[in-house]
Design a protein around this motif. Structure first.
Motif, PDB file in Angstrom:
ATOM      1  N   VAL B  18       0.845  -1.205   0.000  1.00 28.31           N
ATOM      2  CA  VAL B  18       0.000   0.000   0.000  1.00 28.31           C
ATOM      3  C   VAL B  18       0.877   1.251   0.000  1.00 28.31           C
ATOM      4  CG1 VAL B  18      -1.675   1.355   1.322  1.00 28.31           C
ATOM      5  CG2 VAL B  18      -1.950  -1.126   1.141  1.00 28.31           C
ATOM      6  N   GLN B  19       1.907   1.206   0.843  1.00 25.87           N
ATOM      7  CA  GLN B  19       2.797   2.360   0.927  1.00 25.87           C
ATOM      8  C   GLN B  19       3.518   2.609  -0.400  1.00 25.87           C
ATOM      9  OE1 GLN B  19       5.510   2.014   4.192  1.00 25.87           O
ATOM     10  NE2 GLN B  19       4.967   4.037   4.955  1.00 25.87           N
ATOM     11  N   ALA B  20       3.927   1.534  -1.052  1.00 23.12           N
ATOM     12  CA  ALA B  20       4.597   1.666  -2.354  1.00 23.12           C
ATOM     13  C   ALA B  20       3.621   2.272  -3.371  1.00 23.12           C
ATOM     14  CB  ALA B  20       5.098   0.305  -2.828  1.00 23.12           C
ATOM     15  N   LEU B  21       2.377   1.795  -3.344  1.00 18.29           N
ATOM     16  CA  LEU B  21       1.367   2.339  -4.250  1.00 18.29           C
ATOM     17  C   LEU B  21       1.131   3.826  -3.964  1.00 18.29           C
ATOM     18  CD1 LEU B  21      -0.866   1.943  -6.413  1.00 18.29           C
ATOM     19  CD2 LEU B  21      -2.425   1.297  -4.555  1.00 18.29           C
ATOM     20  N   MET B  22       1.079   4.170  -2.695  1.00 16.01           N
ATOM     21  CA  MET B  22       0.890   5.574  -2.331  1.00 16.01           C
ATOM     22  C   MET B  22       2.036   6.424  -2.886  1.00 16.01           C
ATOM     23  SD  MET B  22      -0.523   5.196   1.589  1.00 16.01           S
ATOM     24  CE  MET B  22      -0.446   6.957   2.003  1.00 16.01           C
ATOM     25  N   ARG B  23       3.265   5.925  -2.744  1.00 14.76           N
ATOM     26  CA  ARG B  23       4.412   6.691  -3.271  1.00 14.76           C
ATOM     27  C   ARG B  23       4.271   6.919  -4.772  1.00 14.76           C
ATOM     28  NH1 ARG B  23       7.724   3.924   0.197  1.00 14.76           N
ATOM     29  NH2 ARG B  23       8.238   5.223   1.995  1.00 14.76           N
ATOM     30  N   THR B  24       3.876   5.863  -5.485  1.00 11.39           N
ATOM     31  CA  THR B  24       3.727   5.983  -6.940  1.00 11.39           C
ATOM     32  C   THR B  24       2.637   6.987  -7.298  1.00 11.39           C
ATOM     33  OG1 THR B  24       4.163   3.610  -6.999  1.00 11.39           O
ATOM     34  CG2 THR B  24       3.413   4.619  -9.057  1.00 11.39           C
ATOM     35  N   ARG B  25       1.515   6.883  -6.617  1.00  4.20           N
ATOM     36  CA  ARG B  25       0.364   7.703  -6.985  1.00  4.20           C
ATOM     37  C   ARG B  25       0.468   9.143  -6.500  1.00  4.20           C
ATOM     38  NH1 ARG B  25      -3.731   4.774  -9.563  1.00  4.20           N
ATOM     39  NH2 ARG B  25      -4.507   6.881  -9.812  1.00  4.20           N
ATOM     40  N   LEU B  26       1.299   9.352  -5.481  1.00  4.96           N
ATOM     41  CA  LEU B  26       1.407  10.701  -4.922  1.00  4.96           C
ATOM     42  C   LEU B  26       2.590  11.462  -5.508  1.00  4.96           C
ATOM     43  CD1 LEU B  26       0.416   9.891  -1.240  1.00  4.96           C
ATOM     44  CD2 LEU B  26      -0.971  11.066  -2.949  1.00  4.96           C
ATOM     45  N   ASP B  27       2.982  11.079  -6.700  1.00  2.63           N
ATOM     46  CA  ASP B  27       4.068  11.768  -7.374  1.00  2.63           C
ATOM     47  C   ASP B  27       3.522  13.048  -8.009  1.00  2.63           C
ATOM     48  OD1 ASP B  27       6.669  12.031  -8.164  1.00  2.63           O
ATOM     49  OD2 ASP B  27       6.339  11.052 -10.089  1.00  2.63           O
ATOM     50  N   ILE B  28       4.209  14.155  -7.803  1.00  2.00           N
ATOM     51  CA  ILE B  28       3.731  15.422  -8.361  1.00  2.00           C
ATOM     52  C   ILE B  28       4.918  16.326  -8.627  1.00  2.00           C
ATOM     53  CG2 ILE B  28       3.285  16.417  -6.052  1.00  2.00           C
ATOM     54  CD1 ILE B  28       0.728  17.706  -7.639  1.00  2.00           C
ATOM     55  N   SER B  29       4.790  17.160  -9.669  1.00  2.00           N
ATOM     56  CA  SER B  29       5.966  17.920 -10.095  1.00  2.00           C
ATOM     57  C   SER B  29       6.319  19.067  -9.139  1.00  2.00           C
ATOM     58  CB  SER B  29       5.746  18.466 -11.507  1.00  2.00           C
ATOM     59  OG  SER B  29       4.728  19.432 -11.493  1.00  2.00           O
ATOM     60  N   SER B  30       5.375  19.536  -8.365  1.00  2.00           N
ATOM     61  CA  SER B  30       5.690  20.626  -7.431  1.00  2.00           C
ATOM     62  C   SER B  30       6.639  20.129  -6.331  1.00  2.00           C
ATOM     63  CB  SER B  30       4.398  21.134  -6.789  1.00  2.00           C
ATOM     64  OG  SER B  30       4.682  21.813  -5.596  1.00  2.00           O
ATOM     65  N   PRO B  31       7.854  20.696  -6.256  1.00  2.00           N
ATOM     66  CA  PRO B  31       8.837  20.159  -5.307  1.00  2.00           C
ATOM     67  C   PRO B  31       8.372  20.248  -3.849  1.00  2.00           C
ATOM     68  CG  PRO B  31       9.816  21.849  -6.746  1.00  2.00           C
ATOM     69  CD  PRO B  31       8.359  21.855  -7.016  1.00  2.00           C
TER      70      PRO B  31
END
Lengths: 327, 327
Positions: B18-31
């Protein structure tokens, strides 16, 4: 809603129903949030997103839409999503004003503004669940919500960045403004049963109108004494948000413009007036208006792909009125 | 995620996914937003909501769940909705700390905190669209989101209100804490194909665990020197949030407690310690723990309605460990 749509009585009637639905759905026991939401709904703007939604549905069905309740919910969802983003944006900008009145943050404080935005997102989500859970437009809404936010984030990341490009500016406004207008047009066609070609055309119209609309808005920020817009002049620039007119002027005369980008937040009123004059002298206003005109033409061209009808003539008239302001 | 679930290796493995999925899905260009989200995901708590979701799914299927990808998305959506509410709540409270580390607002400022919460809501919505658009759980999620917000608003409306009742307190925590745990349990049973009776039981478990969990948390706020929780003592009270221990103590000895309710934000450290002693002396701690124990018993009773299995024994052990802390 003011009388912006009084020449379009059928549309105005629908928009009043949307507003009534919004009032019903935005009822909440918290007195502060309720007051915040009420002030927002009552002082609502032109309701451009619901208006475009109905216009495009009518282009397909010639006004013979079924399931009025569903259509009203979708129209309301567009306006509510728009409102949610405005309320949260005003926290970011610490905007004292919104539509000429105190912003939710200025009026009720940061806490209420955060929750008012969240509440609006919640009702937006509810309306989607009720009106389109089984359609692919649900995913389009999620995507649009993300792109709008991404546009806001891009703007925040670029603020006070003196190197920001025109390309970057266009990317920001594509997200923060055009995306939702695109969705409004697309959903109008989709829920009226329009085919893929018409859906595609409607998205192009929405994008072009959205970009043109934002460019005109940004030009207004450099045009003094337009009191009826109730907007303080150069507010964006002072907040480090560099928009098309000043970016074009800088491209045309880098040396003259550069000093203003150094400490925009410290601009005196006299300097702001000087900058506004400079932007005009260096073609920032005329060239921005030129681009907006091109986009308006593009929107009208795409509208041309829809079958001729009375509704189509009305839409053309409305788009021209919306975009071809007097300067 | 820390090692809270190390005695449950199958569950721990799922939660890591779940945590790995969250990392993937919560990727965003704003630093900034990316950094904010990353710090939040990495320092994640016990992931109680995804854990309960998987426990209840396993109670129905004995671990033979189909469609792992869908289940992971739903588990992630629960944790992401929880995170979104925490980020925005910290803006309201101006919390310096969250899970013993600087809050998003303290670390990145108000602007980033507003958008980080909004971004989390957006990804939550996306995950729901992908995993459950065609089910009635979509509406349950919208409803839960509203109830959580209503709980927060009730809390905000009651803050610094010296007349707040125990009944009102229970209403607030039913929304802000219990609602999402209820949804986690319900969705576990629902997506594992459990029948209506089991769905009903799971909601009761979630509600009871949620209330008990929040009461224990509120007791901790009155219990000094529990450094491993990293929580400053009496923070809630100083912010005008009056929780069960102090409300019970006041019911037992109104005269002694009343003065503290007058200007809670001005409490000195010495006064805070005196209040903590008084709350304990007047039964505020013991009676709160007694109610939490009753709720824990209720949760265990409802879990008893599920068929016996190894997973059921595991859940009973986990609930006891979660709720029966040492004081």
């Amino acid at each position: 809603m003011h009388n912006y749509w009084q020449d379009y009585p059928e549309l105005q009637e629908k928009l009043e129903k949307v507003q009534a639905l919004m009032r019903t759905r935005l009822d909440i026991s918290s007195p502060d949030v309720k007051a915040a939401v009420d002030s927002f709904v009552s002082n609502g703007g032109k309701m451009i997103r619901p208006a475009l939604f109905f216009f495009f549905a009518d282009l397909v069905t010639q006004g013979q839409n079924k399931d009025e309740e569903k259509m009203l919910k979708i129209a309301a969802s567009l306006e509510i999503l728009h409102s949610a983003t405005l309320v949260h944006d005003d926290i970011i900008d610490d905007s004292p004003l919104r539509r000429g009145l105190p912003s939710i943050e200025a009026q009720f404080g940061k806490d209420t503004a955060v929750y008012t935005g969240d509440f609006l997102y919640t009702v937006f989500f509810e309306l989607l669940v009720e009106s389109m859970a089984e359609t692919k437009m649900l995913a389009q809404n999620a995507q649009a919500m993300k792109k709008i936010l991404q546009g806001e984030l891009n703007q925040m990341a670029s603020s006070f960045d003196s190197k920001v490009s025109i390309r970057r500016y266009l990317k920001v406004i594509s997200g923060k403004t055009a995306e939702l207008l695109k969705l409004a047009c697309l959903q109008g066609v989709f829920f009226a049963g329009g085919d893929f070609e018409l859906q595609r055309a409607s998205k192009k119209v929405g994008l072009a109108i959205g970009l043109a609309f934002q460019i005109y808005d940004d030009v207004l920020n450099f045009t003094p004494n337009l009191e009826e817009e109730n907007k303080p002049v150069l507010t964006d620039f002072r907040q480090g948000i560099f928009t098309l007119p000043v970016l074009i002027a800088r491209e045309n005369n880098p040396e003259a413009l550069a000093p203003y980008f150094e400490a925009p937040e410290q601009l005196t009123q006299a300097e702001a007036m000087a900058l506004a004059d400079l932007v005009k002298a260096e073609g920032g206003i005329d060239e921005s208006l030129g681009l907006a005109q091109l986009l308006t033409d593009k929107a009208l061209e795409e509208i041309g792909k829809f079958p001729d009808s009375e509704k189509k003539d009305e839409l053309i008239k409305a788009v021209k009125a919306l975009l071809e302001r007097n300067y």
